[in-house]
Scaffold this motif. Structure first.
Motif, PDB file in Angstrom:
ATOM      1  N   UNK A 380       0.491  -1.716  -0.001  1.00 41.70           N
ATOM      2  CA  UNK A 380       0.437  -0.150  -0.066  1.00 41.70           C
ATOM      3  C   UNK A 380       0.451   1.318  -0.274  1.00 41.70           C
ATOM      4  N   UNK A 381       2.174   1.138  -0.151  1.00 45.05           N
ATOM      5  CA  UNK A 381       2.983   2.045   0.503  1.00 45.05           C
ATOM      6  C   UNK A 381       4.019   3.325  -0.516  1.00 45.05           C
ATOM      7  N   UNK A 382       3.375   2.056  -1.835  1.00 47.21           N
ATOM      8  CA  UNK A 382       4.490   2.961  -2.972  1.00 47.21           C
ATOM      9  C   UNK A 382       3.400   4.463  -3.528  1.00 47.21           C
ATOM     10  N   UNK A 383       4.162   5.477  -3.434  1.00 50.07           N
ATOM     11  CA  UNK A 383       2.950   6.214  -4.149  1.00 50.07           C
ATOM     12  C   UNK A 383       3.291   6.536  -5.357  1.00 50.07           C
ATOM     13  N   UNK A 384       1.685   6.431  -5.880  1.00 54.05           N
ATOM     14  CA  UNK A 384       1.757   6.277  -7.462  1.00 54.05           C
ATOM     15  C   UNK A 384       2.807   7.301  -8.026  1.00 54.05           C
ATOM     16  N   UNK A 385       2.631   6.664  -9.529  1.00 52.43           N
ATOM     17  CA  UNK A 385       3.428   7.876 -10.634  1.00 52.43           C
ATOM     18  C   UNK A 385       5.125   7.997  -9.742  1.00 52.43           C
ATOM     19  N   UNK A 386       5.297   7.329  -9.702  1.00 48.30           N
ATOM     20  CA  UNK A 386       7.465   7.154  -9.114  1.00 48.30           C
ATOM     21  C   UNK A 386       7.577   6.304  -8.959  1.00 48.30           C
ATOM     22  N   UNK A 387       8.811   5.956  -9.629  1.00 52.23           N
ATOM     23  CA  UNK A 387      10.201   4.662  -9.652  1.00 52.23           C
ATOM     24  C   UNK A 387      10.050   3.951  -8.875  1.00 52.23           C
ATOM     25  N   UNK A 388       8.644   3.277  -7.566  1.00 49.46           N
ATOM     26  CA  UNK A 388       9.028   2.436  -6.900  1.00 49.46           C
ATOM     27  C   UNK A 388       7.950   1.658  -7.499  1.00 49.46           C
ATOM     28  N   UNK A 389       7.780  -0.286  -7.070  1.00 48.25           N
ATOM     29  CA  UNK A 389       6.728  -0.564  -7.496  1.00 48.25           C
ATOM     30  C   UNK A 389       6.604  -1.690  -6.674  1.00 48.25           C
ATOM     31  N   UNK A 390       5.468  -1.658  -6.464  1.00 44.61           N
ATOM     32  CA  UNK A 390       4.826  -3.315  -5.844  1.00 44.61           C
ATOM     33  C   UNK A 390       6.396  -4.387  -5.596  1.00 44.61           C
ATOM     34  N   UNK A 391       6.394  -4.405  -6.618  1.00 43.62           N
ATOM     35  CA  UNK A 391       6.885  -6.042  -7.387  1.00 43.62           C
ATOM     36  C   UNK A 391       8.997  -5.469  -6.872  1.00 43.62           C
ATOM     37  N   UNK A 392       8.921  -4.131  -6.541  1.00 40.16           N
ATOM     38  CA  UNK A 392      10.704  -3.978  -5.990  1.00 40.16           C
ATOM     39  C   UNK A 392      10.446  -4.771  -4.219  1.00 40.16           C
ATOM     40  N   UNK A 393       9.398  -5.216  -3.665  1.00 39.92           N
ATOM     41  CA  UNK A 393       9.691  -5.848  -2.264  1.00 39.92           C
ATOM     42  C   UNK A 393      10.558  -6.995  -2.126  1.00 39.92           C
ATOM     43  N   UNK A 394      11.648  -7.370  -1.484  1.00 40.99           N
ATOM     44  CA  UNK A 394      11.948  -8.979  -0.843  1.00 40.99           C
ATOM     45  C   UNK A 394      12.112  -8.581  -0.056  1.00 40.99           C
ATOM     46  N   UNK A 395      11.362 -10.392   0.933  1.00 41.12           N
ATOM     47  CA  UNK A 395      11.996 -10.412   2.085  1.00 41.12           C
ATOM     48  C   UNK A 395      13.339 -10.508   2.513  1.00 41.12           C
ATOM     49  N   UNK A 396      13.786 -10.324   3.235  1.00 36.61           N
ATOM     50  CA  UNK A 396      15.033 -10.279   3.999  1.00 36.61           C
ATOM     51  C   UNK A 396      15.443 -11.494   4.500  1.00 36.61           C
ATOM     52  N   UNK A 397      17.439 -11.767   4.370  1.00 37.13           N
ATOM     53  CA  UNK A 397      17.067 -13.046   4.455  1.00 37.13           C
ATOM     54  C   UNK A 397      16.853 -13.607   6.227  1.00 37.13           C
ATOM     55  N   UNK A 398      16.452 -12.927   7.421  1.00 42.45           N
ATOM     56  CA  UNK A 398      16.368 -12.975   8.769  1.00 42.45           C
ATOM     57  C   UNK A 398      14.432 -13.248   8.349  1.00 42.45           C
ATOM     58  N   UNK A 399      14.063 -12.579   7.665  1.00 43.19           N
ATOM     59  CA  UNK A 399      12.798 -13.141   7.697  1.00 43.19           C
ATOM     60  C   UNK A 399      11.942 -14.012   6.785  1.00 43.19           C
ATOM     61  N   UNK A 400      12.914 -14.343   6.107  1.00 44.55           N
ATOM     62  CA  UNK A 400      12.711 -15.889   5.123  1.00 44.55           C
ATOM     63  C   UNK A 400      13.105 -17.429   5.596  1.00 44.55           C
TER      64      UNK A 400
END
Length: 404
Positions: A380-400
Motif C-alpha cells: 500500500x505504501x508505494x506512491x503512484x507515478x514514482x519509480x518504486x513498484x510493488x514488485x520491488x519488495x523482497x523479504x530479507x534473509x532473516x524474514x525468510x
C-alpha cells in the motif's frame, strides 16, 4: 480509517515534498501550510516561489510568513481552518545550517538552526496527536545538536514519546544516496511506530533505486531546451567550453579526472580542478561536473543542483545538466508533479530543498498506523507515478528464515 479525514498542517512547507505524501493518502486532509519562500539569504523573502508550486499541486495556499518571527498563536489564527487539537503537524526547518557539506557549519551555529527548537511552540499551541520532522543527520549528531535536544526535551515535557534516527533513504526505495534524520513524536496514549517498523522483514531490490529505473525512459532533450510535452523537462543552458567539457567526459559515471592525461581534454580543466590534482584531492572533488551512473542511485540532490559545477548532476549520457523533471523524479516526486515559477534555478532549489514524497507517503502510512492501530500492507505504501513498484519488495534473509 474512519469517515472524517485527519487534519494535517505543514510548516516550512516548501514545494510540498512532505505534504505530497499526505495529500495522496485518503486518510488525511491538508488544512494549512506556511513557508517564507527564501531562495538565498541575500534574495529575501518570497524569492523562491515555492508556495505557488505547493498550491498548484496540493490545493492549499500556504501562508507566506516568517516562522522565525511569528508567534504560535498568531500563526494558528491565520490558518484557513481550525488547528486546535490537530491530528498531524509536519515541520521540516532548513537543513543548511546543520549540513556537513558546508564547511563553516563545523564552527558557526547558523541562526536558522534555532528554528528547530522554536517548533515546540507550535506543537504546544496546536497539540498534534502526531508530529514529524525531517532534516540532515547532523541535526542529531552534529556540533549543534543542542537545538534538537531542546526540541526533544520540550516535546517530552509536554508528554510526547519521541523517536529520532537517521537513515539512507535508498533503504525505503528512493533512487538517491540521501541520508536524513527522521523525528516522530506521538501523544502519550498512542503507540509509536516508525519507518523501521513498517519495513521490518523487507527490503527493496537494488535495481529499484538506480538512475536507470528512475529516468531512462524520459525523452531526450538538448541542453537548455524544454520538451514540448513537459515544461519541467528542461535543463540549464550550457554552451561553449562548458558544454564541450561535459561532452568530453565518459558516459555512465564519468567525471573531470577522466580528462587527465589527454592533451586534447586537459584543456577543459579549470583552476580549481588543477588545485585538487596538486593536493591529491581527486576523490573529494570528482563529483563536480560529473555524470550520474545508470546503475547506481543518484548522488544527494542538494538545493544548488541547478548547475553541473555544483555536483554530479550531469546526465549519464546526454551532454547536459539533468532536467528539473529528472531531478524531481530522482527526489521521489511523482512524474506529473508541477514545479511552478519563472526562474528555472528556483525550480531546482524547490526540488533540492524537498522531503522526497516517495518517503513522505510512507510516513503518512506510519501516521495512519499510529492513529488507528491498523498496520498497512507494504504494497500500500508505494506512491503512484514514482519509480518504486510493488514488485520491488523482497523479504530479507532473516524474514525468510522465520517463514521457514
Amino acid at each position: 480509517m474512519g469517515l472524517q479525514a485527519s487534519r494535517v498542517v505543514d510548516l516550512f512547507s516548501g514545494g510540498g515534498g512532505m505534504s505530497c505524501g499526505y495529500y495522496a493518502h485518503p486518510a488525511f486532509n491538508l488544512v494549512g501550510a506556511a513557508d517564507v519562500e527564501v531562495g538565498k539569504p541575500s534574495t529575501g523573502h518570497g524569492a523562491i516561489g515555492c508556495n505557488d508550486t505547493y498550491a498548484a499541486n496540493l490545493k492549499v495556499d500556504p501562508l507566506t510568513v516568517d516562522l522565525s518571527v511569528i508567534s504560535a498563536d498568531e500563526l494558528a489564527e491565520k490558518m484557513p481552518a481550525n488547528v486546535d487539537d490537530l491530528e498531524v503537524l509536519l515541520a521540516c526547518p532548513p537543513c543548511t545550517g546543520f549540513s556537513r557539506a558546508i564547511s563553516k557549519n563545523w564552527a558557526e551555529d547558523d541562526p536558522r538552526n534555532s528554528l528547530v527548537a522554536r517548533v515546540a511552540d507550535h506543537v504546544a499551541r496546536m497539540k498534534p496527536r502526531v508530529f514529524m520532522m525531517e532534516n540532515v543527520p547532523q541535526l542529531l549528531n552534529g556540533n549543534f545538536r543542542h537545538h534538537f535536544t531542546a526540541l526533544r526535551d520540550n516535546l517530552q515535557g509536554m508528554g510526547y514519546k519521541v523517536h529520532a534516527s537517521s537513515h539512507a533513504l535508498s533503504r525505503f526505495g528512493l533512487p538517491q544516496q540521501r541520508e536524513r534524520a527522521l523525528v516522530i513524536a506521538v501523544a502519550s496514549d498512542l503507540p509509536l511506530y516508525t519507518l523501521e517498523d513498517l519495513w521490518r522483514g523487507y527490503e527493496v531490490k537494488a535495481e529499484a533505486t538506480t538512475v536507470r529505473r528512475a529516468i531512462a525512459s524520459l525523452p531526450k532533450v538538448a541542453a537548455g531546451a524544454t520538451h514540448p510535452d513537459d515544461p519541467n523537462h528542461t535543463s540549464t543552458l550550457l554552451k561553449g567550453e562548458s558544454l564541450e567539457r561535459i561532452a568530453a567526459m565518459p558516459h555512465d559515471g564519468g567525471s573531470w579526472p577522466d580528462l587527465l592525461g589527454h592533451p586534447d581534454t586537459e584543456e577543459y580543466l579549470i583552476p580549481s580542478m588543477w588545485k585538487a590534482v596538486e593536493r591529491g584531492r581527486l576523490n573529494s572533488y570528482c563529483d563536480v561536473y560529473g555524470r550520474m551512473a545508470w546503475d547506481k542511485p543518484a548522488p544527494t540532490i542538494k538545493r544548488e543542483c541547478s548547475h553541473v559545477g555544483n555536483g554530479r548532476y550531469s546526465h549519464p549520457e546526454q551532454d547536459r545538466q539533468c532536467t528539473v523533471r529528472e531531478l524531481g523524479i530522482l527526489q521521489g516526486f511523482p512524474s506529473d508533479y508541477r514545479f511552478v515559477g519563472s526562474s528555472r534555478k528556483n525550480l531546482y532549489r524547490q526540488i533540492g530543498d524537498a522531503v522526497p514524497p516517495l518517503v513522505s507517503y510512507q510516513l503518512a502510512w506510519v501516521a495512519q498506523w499510529i492513529l488507528t492501530g491498523e498496520k498497512p500492507d507494504l504494497e500500500q505504501v508505494v506512491l503512484p507515478n514514482t519509480s518504486l513498484r510493488v514488485d520491488d519488495f523482497v523479504a530479507t534473509e532473516a524474514a525468510q528464515l522465520t517463514l521457514v
